[in-house]
Design an enzyme around this catalytic site. Structure first.
Site, PDB file in Angstrom:
ATOM      1  CE1 TYR A 157      -3.262  -2.736  -0.189  1.00  0.00           C
ATOM      2  CE2 TYR A 157      -3.888  -2.446   2.314  1.00  0.00           C
ATOM      3  CZ  TYR A 157      -3.910  -3.017   1.052  1.00  0.00           C
ATOM      4  OH  TYR A 157      -5.008  -3.926   0.986  1.00  0.00           O
ATOM      5  CE  LYS A 163       0.621 -17.621  -3.086  1.00  0.00           C
ATOM      6  NZ  LYS A 163      -0.281 -18.721  -3.022  1.00  0.00           N
ATOM      7  CG  ASP A 196      -2.406 -19.887  -0.923  1.00  0.00           C
ATOM      8  OD1 ASP A 196      -1.827 -19.901   0.012  1.00  0.00           O
ATOM      9  OD2 ASP A 196      -2.102 -20.475  -1.804  1.00  0.00           O
ATOM     10  CG  ASP A 223      -7.260  -4.439   3.798  1.00  0.00           C
ATOM     11  OD1 ASP A 223      -8.399  -4.459   4.449  1.00  0.00           O
ATOM     12  OD2 ASP A 223      -7.104  -3.814   2.808  1.00  0.00           O
ATOM     13  CG  ASP A 238     -12.462  -6.388   6.135  1.00  0.00           C
ATOM     14  OD1 ASP A 238     -12.105  -6.411   7.181  1.00  0.00           O
ATOM     15  OD2 ASP A 238     -13.166  -6.043   5.085  1.00  0.00           O
TER      16      ASP A 238
END
Ligand code: NAD
Length: 365
Positions: free
Chosen positions: A141, A187, A219, A243, A247
């Site tokens: 970001y 990852k 994943d 992020d 959620d």
């Protein structure tokens, strides 16, 4: 002991839920013989209306000069058409940056009487209690170069040793006060930046031998979160993965009105409910105050290091829900629907009861 809290109630339901949190903080502080001093500052849309900008220097100064910051929520339809940098939400990003809040914590805990509110099966959820620790000020970001032209778009995911070290240390420290298990999510099978992340996390882990460290690809973590959320204690992850993961975790446990959060830096800390300013119910005494009250419990835990105070607030919330009281957003047919102020009073009554019972316990001993 006196603590100074900067209050940033903001817009919409922000002031209503902040007021609820303050009432609970005051009650618990009094019980533990701690004094709280508050100073209120403008932020968001109301700040723009007064000063032409959503964040003023006075608010920043107020935060710098406090032991902690409590924020309600910002935003509303009347400010949606403003230029990006003048929007209420821009104030939040700037505040996080200025206070160097690099660690974002979102707990995912299910209150026993709320098990039916989730889309997941009761038996999968029962006993779920973990936190997501998300790196907040680095990663893709913020990485450069970034941009787009007619043919392509690009962003850069980059982490320095210092950035990974400080968030990893935070994860191990938090885990040491919980179940002592950290799952670092990355990852590393595809991204070099994730392999680097993993190396640094392992290096920092050497200072915390009592903590168990696992690594998990993001994943797989997404899958495991809905398959068996009980397996997690502290999930440590980067900005973008956090992020998404936070959620998913939030929704495992039910409604938006129930989700607290903490953002921590080296010097400063900020606590706020995850939800927004809910303009559709603002000013109607309908907002669920639990996310804000639970954020206050996090303030006691992480900033004031008053674990017992934090536990008592959480227990009082749980008892109130067990008694069947619900604000409209989490109500079922059997619930007793209450207002923001009523829910706050019920929780405060239960705090009083817990103290009374514990005092009797001490007496009997
Ligand atoms: P929202 O979280 O404000 O509301 C979404 C839905 O959830 C609404 O129906 C609302 O009534 C309900 N809701 C939210 N919190 C609740 C609570 N405590 N009790 C009961 N019901 C609750 O999200 P939105 O509608 O997308 O955004 C409204 C404004 O808030 C926008 O301006 C947005 O940018 C802003 N926002 C601010 C923050 C923040 O301050 N941290 C976060 C998200 C959105």
């Amino acid at each position: 002991m006196t603590y100074k809290i900067a209050l940033l109630p903001g817009d919409g339901i922000g002031p209503e839920v902040t007021q609820a949190a303050v009432k609970v903080i005051n009650l618990v502080a009094e019980k533990f013989n701690v004094k709280m001093k508050y100073e209120e500052f403008a932020i968001g849309g109301n700040c723009f209306d007064k000063h032409g900008t959503p964040l003023v220097e006075e608010t920043l100064e107020g935060c710098y000069n406090s032991d902690s910051v409590f924020l309600g929520a910002v935003g509303g339809p009347q400010w949606e058409k403003l230029a990006h940098h003048l929007k209420p939400e821009a104030a939040l990003l700037k505040l996080r940056e200025k206070l160097e809040l690099f660690a974002n914590i979102r707990p995912a805990k299910i209150y026993p009487s709320m098990l039916d509110n989730s889309t997941l099966k009761k038996e999968v959820l029962e006993g779920t209690d973990f936190i997501v620790l998300r790196e907040l000020t680095g990663g893709i970001y913020f990485g450069k170069p970034r941009g787009m032209d007619d043919n392509k778009g690009w962003n850069t995911m980059v982490y320095s040793t210092e950035e990974v070290e400080r968030i990893a240390r935070k994860a191990f420290e938090i885990a040491s006060k919980r179940e002592k298990v950290v799952t670092s999510v990355d990852k590393a099978n595809v991204l070099e930046v994730s392999q680097f992340w993993r190396n640094v996390v392992e290096k920092v882990h050497k200072d915390y031998p009592e903590i168990k460290l696992n690594h998990m690809y993001v994943d797989n973590a997404a899958m495991q979160l809905v398959r068996d959320p009980k397996q997690f204690d502290v999930i440590l992850t980067s900005n973008i993965f956090g992020d998404i993961i936070s959620d998913i975790s939030g929704m495992i446990t039910g409604s938006l009105g129930m989700l607290p959060s903490a953002s921590l830096g080296k010097k400063y800390s900020l606590y706020e409910p995850v939800h927004g300013s809910a303009p559709d119910i603002a000013g109607q005494n309908k907002a669920n105050p639990i996310a804000a009250i639970s954020s206050a419990a996090m303030m006691f835990f992480h900033t004031f290091e008053m674990t017992k105070a934090s536990e008592i607030i959480e227990k009082a919330i749980s008892l109130t829900l067990d008694e069947g009281f619900r604000t409209a957003d989490i109500a079922t047919q059997e619930s007793k629907v209450v207002s923001t102020t009523e829910m706050t009073s019920m929780i405060m009554n239960n705090i009083e009861k817990i103290f009374a019972e514990e005092a009797i316990g001490v007496f009997l001993l």
